[in-house]
Design an enzyme around this catalytic site. Structure first.
Site, PDB file in Angstrom:
ATOM      1  N   ASN A   1     -30.056 -62.995   6.411  1.00 39.29           N
ATOM      2  CA  ASN A   1     -31.400 -63.571   6.424  1.00 39.29           C
ATOM      3  C   ASN A   1     -31.523 -64.866   7.203  1.00 39.29           C
ATOM      4  O   ASN A   1     -32.634 -65.329   7.461  1.00 39.29           O
ATOM      5  CB  ASN A   1     -31.905 -63.747   4.994  1.00 39.29           C
ATOM      6  CG  ASN A   1     -32.309 -62.413   4.425  1.00 39.29           C
ATOM      7  OD1 ASN A   1     -33.189 -61.761   4.963  1.00 39.29           O
ATOM      8  ND2 ASN A   1     -31.624 -61.986   3.384  1.00 39.29           N
TER       9      ASN A   1
ATOM     10  N   GLU B   1     -29.692 -56.732   0.290  1.00 40.43           N
ATOM     11  CA  GLU B   1     -29.043 -57.336   1.456  1.00 40.43           C
ATOM     12  C   GLU B   1     -27.791 -58.106   1.047  1.00 40.43           C
ATOM     13  O   GLU B   1     -27.849 -59.033   0.246  1.00 40.43           O
ATOM     14  CB  GLU B   1     -30.035 -58.247   2.184  1.00 40.43           C
ATOM     15  CG  GLU B   1     -31.082 -57.422   2.930  1.00 40.43           C
ATOM     16  CD  GLU B   1     -32.215 -58.236   3.515  1.00 40.43           C
ATOM     17  OE1 GLU B   1     -32.957 -57.677   4.331  1.00 40.43           O
ATOM     18  OE2 GLU B   1     -32.339 -59.400   3.158  1.00 40.43           O
TER      19      GLU B   1
ATOM     20  N   THR C   1     -41.232 -55.251   0.360  1.00 39.98           N
ATOM     21  CA  THR C   1     -40.692 -54.490   1.491  1.00 39.98           C
ATOM     22  C   THR C   1     -39.933 -53.282   1.038  1.00 39.98           C
ATOM     23  O   THR C   1     -38.752 -53.115   1.298  1.00 39.98           O
ATOM     24  CB  THR C   1     -39.805 -55.293   2.428  1.00 39.98           C
ATOM     25  OG1 THR C   1     -40.501 -56.454   2.793  1.00 39.98           O
ATOM     26  CG2 THR C   1     -39.507 -54.516   3.714  1.00 39.98           C
TER      27      THR C   1
ATOM     28  N   LYS D   1     -36.945 -46.691   1.107  1.00 37.20           N
ATOM     29  CA  LYS D   1     -36.218 -47.699   1.867  1.00 37.20           C
ATOM     30  C   LYS D   1     -36.483 -49.052   1.216  1.00 37.20           C
ATOM     31  O   LYS D   1     -37.504 -49.259   0.547  1.00 37.20           O
ATOM     32  CB  LYS D   1     -36.624 -47.710   3.335  1.00 37.20           C
ATOM     33  CG  LYS D   1     -38.015 -48.118   3.662  1.00 37.20           C
ATOM     34  CD  LYS D   1     -38.319 -49.579   3.840  1.00 37.20           C
ATOM     35  CE  LYS D   1     -37.219 -50.365   4.491  1.00 37.20           C
ATOM     36  NZ  LYS D   1     -37.628 -51.826   4.505  1.00 37.20           N
TER      37      LYS D   1
ATOM     38  N   THR E   1     -37.618 -60.849   9.984  1.00 36.18           N
ATOM     39  CA  THR E   1     -38.492 -59.871   9.313  1.00 36.18           C
ATOM     40  C   THR E   1     -39.942 -60.239   9.531  1.00 36.18           C
ATOM     41  O   THR E   1     -40.299 -61.387   9.525  1.00 36.18           O
ATOM     42  CB  THR E   1     -38.246 -59.840   7.792  1.00 36.18           C
ATOM     43  OG1 THR E   1     -38.290 -61.161   7.280  1.00 36.18           O
ATOM     44  CG2 THR E   1     -36.926 -59.199   7.482  1.00 36.18           C
TER      45      THR E   1
ATOM     46  N   THR F   1     -34.686 -50.235   7.501  1.00 36.09           N
ATOM     47  CA  THR F   1     -34.612 -51.483   8.299  1.00 36.09           C
ATOM     48  C   THR F   1     -33.211 -52.076   8.122  1.00 36.09           C
ATOM     49  O   THR F   1     -32.275 -51.607   8.761  1.00 36.09           O
ATOM     50  CB  THR F   1     -35.719 -52.486   7.892  1.00 36.09           C
ATOM     51  OG1 THR F   1     -35.611 -52.781   6.510  1.00 36.09           O
ATOM     52  CG2 THR F   1     -37.088 -51.924   8.204  1.00 36.09           C
TER      53      THR F   1
END
EC number: 2.3.1.35
Lengths: 408, 408
Positions: free
Chosen positions: B403, B281, B195, B184, B408, B158
């Site tokens: 973000n 991230e 996640t 992932k 998401t 993602t």
């Protein structure tokens, strides 16, 4: 002074710790910071009953140890000395010696017993206090030119961008009772009080054990329900002084106006807590999470704190993104057994999740709501009758900027 | 293939889930994302024993429910189907129907029983799967042109900026046993798997209960010890397939090479976990926290997680600021009873806190160390013999950027 009716809590947004009778406050620059005020005091005309709540961090800073030890002697203090710019934390034996010495110096200036002085510090961790500058400051701080409540409120700030103050008045036994508060806190803020200092004064007449009960109750609903970044600091404390000058009949839980006093104290502490959350490092918005229908108060608080602590929720709100999935996900890992099908979540007036499914929303409308300065998230668990409110702020570029360079 | 000696774990950085005998994998673009690959599969030549670990979030997404129910039937699967771009989470009854339908469609293509197909999804929460596109994709995905392990590793991503893979080989009973992994995960990563999808294959011969024990043990030391942002997602899972084609004597805890197998599995899972943490991230650095001298494994893990989860520590490291006070403060609120005077903290080779006091450091030296891509924080509690390692990443402007806008 305005007149007001019984049971009313009259709010004074521009007043603070010196509104209650018999208190004075001041502040000055003594050289811990480069230019800004860095040393402040509150003094009561007479010794005041005191209640304190302190950080749960194991590494309690030296001034917290000294203050707790001193308060334990009589449950009374007459003065509070605060410095910013240096937390006197992780400073070992020497830090304790320094804190005791400051306490003694200020007690000497006031001509009172040492243990009647509370000392508090906030700022950089792990550096010894520059005692020469502090002692020189203490010798001057009671001079008339430094006496000003406004100076005190400035002197306690670190990365704060604004002062936090409020005062209220209530009538008890026909006497006007005032409660005033000032606080600092911006980063390292988390439930259980992180780098947060709160000072509340009242002229109410109230015994120590009831004062402590009141402070703990109200702190759990206010200061312990805010978060900026999930970090709990070494130096937090809230001190509540009650000098009795209002001359009401002594307040106890049986007093007919006990609830009114609790309500007044809650208004003060909630206002300060929200101001701290809103002034979170780099924040652009205050976020308020209201949780209802929980099977216990602790469950409601856990759900509120999970949402308000989520970096993903905080960044989404910064980005005005109605990303309800992150809110639901945070509820799901809060540790509280939730029933997905009875859960209802709203962002402001917009229901976003109900009956286990997303609600249809006009995204532009919710986005527009998220552009406001105060964002409310409403959670209805439909599992019981308990509720809680938590406050926090968005997570922004400026939070990273401030904390990638500022040495706390 | 290189030759290697007994007890050696040979690492293949460029291999993955198709290295073990009897597995093939592939991926394609079916239209869930705009351009990138979004549908992938792993298939074993024969049904494989399987073990799974799943998110602790109460809002488990539909594919997790379907996969767990299917695995419960025989503790075997033969295939895994993964889509990215849509998490099929918070989608209610229809989400479950869709997940079962996908499972059935892929089982039909393979000519195997439905419950031998595990389904997993990652991506946006709260939107129904676009079933037309998915079903069209499933009809084509087994075509030869999509068969490529590299496609699978792409299709599961993602916000990841890179693929995560590793494989190892060990010798058991004179047979070469391979273990391969792909994963992932980038945001919403927290201890207890947020996640994050992990896929591990092996050709080892091992019974279900031992496979599950091995996966749980290793997950607790690896995937559950990473954090990016403290959020635990609705969709995490790690699946470990063992098809027995290596033909070793069945592995049990009593097998002389059990420890070697555990070691090989740990190398795979730790490598994937670190790659996820490093690709957090917006991250620029991998942070590794090693905690020693704890009175229990849980205490060591709690201290490690407190440090690695601290936004203040993460921003300081981003800013190459040797701000040890924030590390000590995080240890202090970890919930573990620490003795300040026996605590020792080092940043890389530089002791920064010992005997309750800061150590003298040459700030420029530590700052230079903090410019590296991997930062180690070492904590010695001197309270016992247990230890743990946690991994995370720095908190940067780009985390906020990603973000504040990514849905998401």
């Amino acid at each position: 002074m305005p007149t007001f009716s019984k049971n009313e809590v009259v709010i004074f947004e521009e007043e603070s710790i010196a509104l209650p009778a018999g208190y004075r406050a001041g502040g000055m620059h003594c050289g811990l910071k480069r230019k800004k005020l860095d040393l402040g005091y509150i003094v009561s005309d007479v010794p005041a009953t005191v209640a304190g709540v302190y950080t749960t961090n194991i590494f309690q800073a030296a001034p917290l140890l000294v203050t707790q030890e001193s308060i334990a002697k009589e449950n009374m203090i007459q003065a509070i000395l605060v410095n910013s710019g240096n937390a006197n934390a992780c400073t070992g034996e020497q830090g304790l010696i320094d804190a005791f010495e400051i306490q003694k110096e200020f007690a000497n200036e006031l001509g009172i017993k040492e243990h009647l002085v509370a000392v508090t510090s906030t700022g950089v961790i792990g550096e010894l206090l520059p005692m020469d500058r502090l002692k020189a400051g203490i010798k001057q701080i009671l001079h008339e030119e430094h006496e000003d409540e406004a100076n005190f409120k400035q002197a306690i700030l670190t990365t704060d961008t604004c002062i936090k103050q409020i005062a209220v008045q209530i009538t008890i036994d026909g006497k006007i009772v005032s409660i005033g508060g000032a606080a600092k806190g911006s980063g390292m803020i988390h439930p259980n009080m992180a780098t947060m200092l709160g000072f509340v004064t009242t002229d109410a007449n109230i015994a120590h054990e009831d004062l402590l009960y009141a402070l703990k109750e109200v702190t759990n609903q206010t200061f312990n329900m805010i978060t900026v970044d999930g970090d709990t600091s070494t130096n937090d404390m809230v001190l509540l002084m009650a000098n009795g000058i209002a001359d009401n009949n002594q307040l106890t839980k049986e007093h007919p106006d006990w609830d009114l006093f609790m309500n007044g104290l809650k208004v003060v502490c909630e206002s300060l807590a929200k101001k701290i959350a809103k002034d979170g490092e780099g924040a652009t918005k205050l976020i308020e999470v209201q949780v209802g229908g929980a099977f216990s108060t602790n469950a409601a608080r856990a759900v509120g704190k999970a949402i308000i602590s989520s970096n993903l929720v905080k960044t989404a709100i910064y980005g005005t993104d109605p990303n309800w999935g992150r809110i639901v996900s945070a509820i799901g890992y809060s540790g509280v057994p939730i029933e997905p099908n009875t859960l209802k979540v709203s962002i402001g007036a917009f229901p976003v999740f109900e009956n286990g499914l997303p609600c249809p929303i006009v995204e532009a409308d919710v986005k527009k709501y998220l552009e406001l300065e105060t964002i409310k998230i409403l959670v209805e668990l439909n599992q019981g009758e308990y509720n809680a409110t938590a406050w926090g702020c968005d997570l922004t570029y400026d939070y990273v900027k401030i904390n990638a360079s500022y040495r706390t």
